[in-house]
Every structure is written in C-alpha cells, then in structure tokens.
Motif scaffolding. Structure first.
Motif, PDB file in Angstrom:
ATOM      1  N   LEU A 211       0.797  -1.220  -0.131  1.00 45.12           N
ATOM      2  CA  LEU A 211      -0.011   0.007  -0.005  1.00 45.12           C
ATOM      3  C   LEU A 211       0.860   1.320   0.081  1.00 45.12           C
ATOM      4  O   LEU A 211       0.433   2.396  -0.697  1.00 45.12           O
ATOM      5  N   LYS A 212       2.029   1.128   0.769  1.00 45.95           N
ATOM      6  CA  LYS A 212       2.846   2.366   0.794  1.00 45.95           C
ATOM      7  C   LYS A 212       3.285   2.618  -0.684  1.00 45.95           C
ATOM      8  O   LYS A 212       3.422   3.916  -1.131  1.00 45.95           O
ATOM      9  N   GLN A 213       3.838   1.718  -1.384  1.00 46.77           N
ATOM     10  CA  GLN A 213       4.127   1.897  -2.797  1.00 46.77           C
ATOM     11  C   GLN A 213       3.253   2.417  -3.615  1.00 46.77           C
ATOM     12  O   GLN A 213       3.095   3.308  -4.632  1.00 46.77           O
ATOM     13  N   ARG A 214       2.009   1.926  -3.493  1.00 42.83           N
ATOM     14  CA  ARG A 214       0.638   2.377  -4.042  1.00 42.83           C
ATOM     15  C   ARG A 214       0.430   3.972  -3.951  1.00 42.83           C
ATOM     16  O   ARG A 214       0.061   4.731  -4.868  1.00 42.83           O
ATOM     17  N   LEU A 215       0.631   4.361  -2.652  1.00 47.95           N
ATOM     18  CA  LEU A 215       0.134   5.650  -2.215  1.00 47.95           C
ATOM     19  C   LEU A 215       1.313   6.760  -2.686  1.00 47.95           C
ATOM     20  O   LEU A 215       1.163   7.824  -3.240  1.00 47.95           O
ATOM     21  N   VAL A 216       2.606   6.299  -2.724  1.00 44.46           N
ATOM     22  CA  VAL A 216       3.706   7.054  -3.489  1.00 44.46           C
ATOM     23  C   VAL A 216       3.322   6.774  -4.952  1.00 44.46           C
ATOM     24  O   VAL A 216       3.676   8.161  -5.256  1.00 44.46           O
ATOM     25  N   ASP A 217       3.223   5.977  -5.823  1.00 47.96           N
ATOM     26  CA  ASP A 217       3.101   5.919  -7.052  1.00 47.96           C
ATOM     27  C   ASP A 217       1.730   6.621  -7.761  1.00 47.96           C
ATOM     28  O   ASP A 217       1.699   7.565  -8.292  1.00 47.96           O
ATOM     29  N   ASP A 218       0.583   5.899  -7.168  1.00 48.43           N
ATOM     30  CA  ASP A 218      -0.532   6.153  -7.920  1.00 48.43           C
ATOM     31  C   ASP A 218      -1.270   7.174  -7.000  1.00 48.43           C
ATOM     32  O   ASP A 218      -1.856   8.083  -7.775  1.00 48.43           O
TER      33      ASP A 218
END
Length: 338
Positions: A211-218
């Motif tokens: 989820l952290k990566q999704r928040l950063v990217d998307d």
C-alpha cells in the motif's frame, strides 16, 4: 491575521504535508471517526511521513531583508517595502529556519541556534521575504551551475508581485510538472492521485508495504517527498553492447531516463563492458546524487543499478521534477531580463 498557505517557489511543494499527516493520524485517539482513511491506509501514511520527511520538510530558508545577525528588517512591526531595499546589500539567505508555532499565519521561526537566544520570526506569506526549501535551493545551484542565484530568484519573485498579499502561490510562467494542480490550492491534498472511493478499495489489500508503494506511485505522494532518497533495493544489473562508446554517449545524452532503461534492457552482456561504464556518465551526478558507494569504473558515481533505482524511487522522481522546474525558472528569469 488570517491563515496563509505558503509554497516553496522552487519545488512547488507545501512544507507541512508530513506534519499535517501526523497531526491528523499520528495518534489513534485523535483520528476522526468519519475519516476517509481506514487503519491500513493510516498506517501506511504514518510510515511515509517518517522522521526523514519531517526533518526535510521543516528545513527551510528565508531569502529576504535580513541583517547579518539573522534579525529581520522590521520597523513599526512591519517589513520595509521592496522599493526601499538595496537588494545587493539588504537581501540575504538565512538557512535552516523552521515552521514553528506561527507557520499557519505565514511566519517562519529562526534557526534553532538563533531561536534559543532571540524570538525572531520572518513573514514569508507576502512582503519582502521569500521561503524556499533548503534542498530545493541546493538543486537551484546545481542544475544551473550557479547561474540562478538566490538573489536572482528573489528579484524574479518580487517582479511578479510576491510583495502583495494576493500574489500567486508559485512563480507565473513556470512549469511545475505533476504538482502544478496542487500548488494552486490553499489546501493541497495529501494524496492528490486518489479519490476517497479508491482509498476505500485499497484498504481491503491489507499489506502496508504494498500500500505504501501504491500511495507513493498512484497516490502521487512522491510529489511531497524529500528528493534525496535513492537507496531502495533493485534487481540485477544490465548493460548495452555493440555500440561504440562515443556514439552511445551522444544517443543517451538526449534520451529520457526511462528510454535509456529500455535501451539498456536490450543487452545482457557483462556489465563491466566499456559501454556500461560510459552511459552513466551522460547523466549529471548531482541530479541523482549517489548515497551509497558505487562499483569501480564509474567515476561520476552512477551505474546502471543506480540509474534503475532512481527511476523507480518516488524521492528521485521528485528530484528529477524539481530539476526541470529549476531550468524553467531560469528560462523565465532570462526572458524577464534578470
């Protein structure tokens, strides 16, 4: 005095994002029951708003009418008008200021060493003082090789009316990239890339790291990230073969980093080839500064592993954006005759 939102005129970032996240979601007892964010999203946001982000966002500079001691120019509780200043003598840079208790009304507090002795503050919402993030000021010097000085930036901002209360949040005529829609708002979004319904769907995932990566990217949280973190894991190295180094250098210097990666992935030759040590030299080391020792053969501090890591890093993506913003600021200043 009303509330003011102050953006860095270089990066287009609003410094208080990480602090706002922790103010709202840092303590379970303070979370509003009607919050759009569920517990998994909140945990991921807390992890992103870590101490590094807090410290970086709270490391700010004032460019303005400041005495050598750090004391602001104030007469009768107001700063002098810009027309009364001699920029070459009166305008200075005071680094490492902090948001402090009066940030919401547009004031920065003096750096901690000064603040221990003097309760000085600097109005950066309007008037003769300008706020920039310390890391953005570093990029300003690096990207333009010192041509775009703090004084030149100050002159540009004042020419565009930053002395007035109703001035724009950021410099006019400058392309701020993906953050442009946010730095035109009084209250920017923590996650400008997501709608509430999308966050509710993400909550079902349950994996905080994913989820952290999704928040950063998307979710576009990368727009607020400190542009100095490239030490994320990456896969195996690759290289380019067959092209002469001078031809390869000429081609690569005109490509976007993503295009270079596609070119690199076309080859699987041993990564110690002459070409693999040449291509990274086409990139300015200061645009993507190395934080860990690189393998030998890369005198500028870049290799394929590092380039790939930078392209995937939200932090370095923001640095690349700011780098191009700085070049556009210089273009606007040139056209303005400054």
């Amino acid at each position: 005095m009303g509330m003011f939102t102050v953006y860095c005129v270089i990066s287009g970032c609003m410094p208080g994002i990480a602090r706002n996240i922790l103010d709202l979601y840092g303590d379970d007892d303070d979370i509003d029951e009607d919050s759009d964010y569920g517990p998994v999203v909140i945990s991921a946001l807390r992890a992103l708003a870590d101490q590094h982000e807090l410290s970086s966002q709270n490391d700010l500079c004032v460019i303005g009418a400041i005495h050598p001691s750090g004391q602001p120019y104030i007469e009768d509780f107001t700063e002098p008008p810009v027309s009364d200043l001699n920029p070459d003598e009166d305008i200075r840079v005071l680094p490492h200021c902090v948001m402090g208790d009066s940030w919401d009304v547009g004031f920065l507090a003096a750096p901690p060493p000064i603040n221990l002795k003097q309760d000085w503050s600097y109005n950066v919402a309007y008037g003769c003082n300008l706020m920039v993030q310390t890391y953005a000021l570093d990029i300003l010097a690096l990207a333009t090789h010192g041509r775009m000085t703090p004084l030149r930036l100050w002159r540009l901002a004042m020419q565009q009316g930053y002395e007035e209360v109703s001035h724009p949040y950021c410099l006019e005529g400058v392309d701020y990239g993906a953050i442009a829609g946010q730095c035109e708002q009084q209250f920017p979004d923590d996650l400008p890339g997501f709608e509430t319904t999308q966050l509710m769907e993400l909550e079902k995932n349950g994996d905080i790291e994913v989820l952290k990566q999704r928040l950063v990217d998307d979710g576009l949280f990368w727009l607020w990230m400190a542009p100095d973190r490239a030490n994320t894991p990456c896969g195996s190295r690759s290289a380019i073969e067959s092209l002469p180094p001078d031809v390869l250098m000429h081609i690569v210097s005109s490509l976007l980093p993503e295009s270079v990666l596609i070119l690199a992935n076309a080859s699987r030759k041993d990564d110690e080839s002459e070409s693999s040590t040449t291509v990274p030299q086409a990139y300015p080391a200061s645009q993507w500064p190395a934080q860990t020792p690189m393998r030998t053969g890369f005198p500028v501090g870049l290799d394929w592993e590092y380039i790939r890591r930078c392209v995937r890093s939200g932090s370095m993506r923001n640095r690349k954006r700011i780098w191009h913003v700085v070049l556009d600021i210089e273009r606007v200043a040139d056209r303005a005759g400054l």
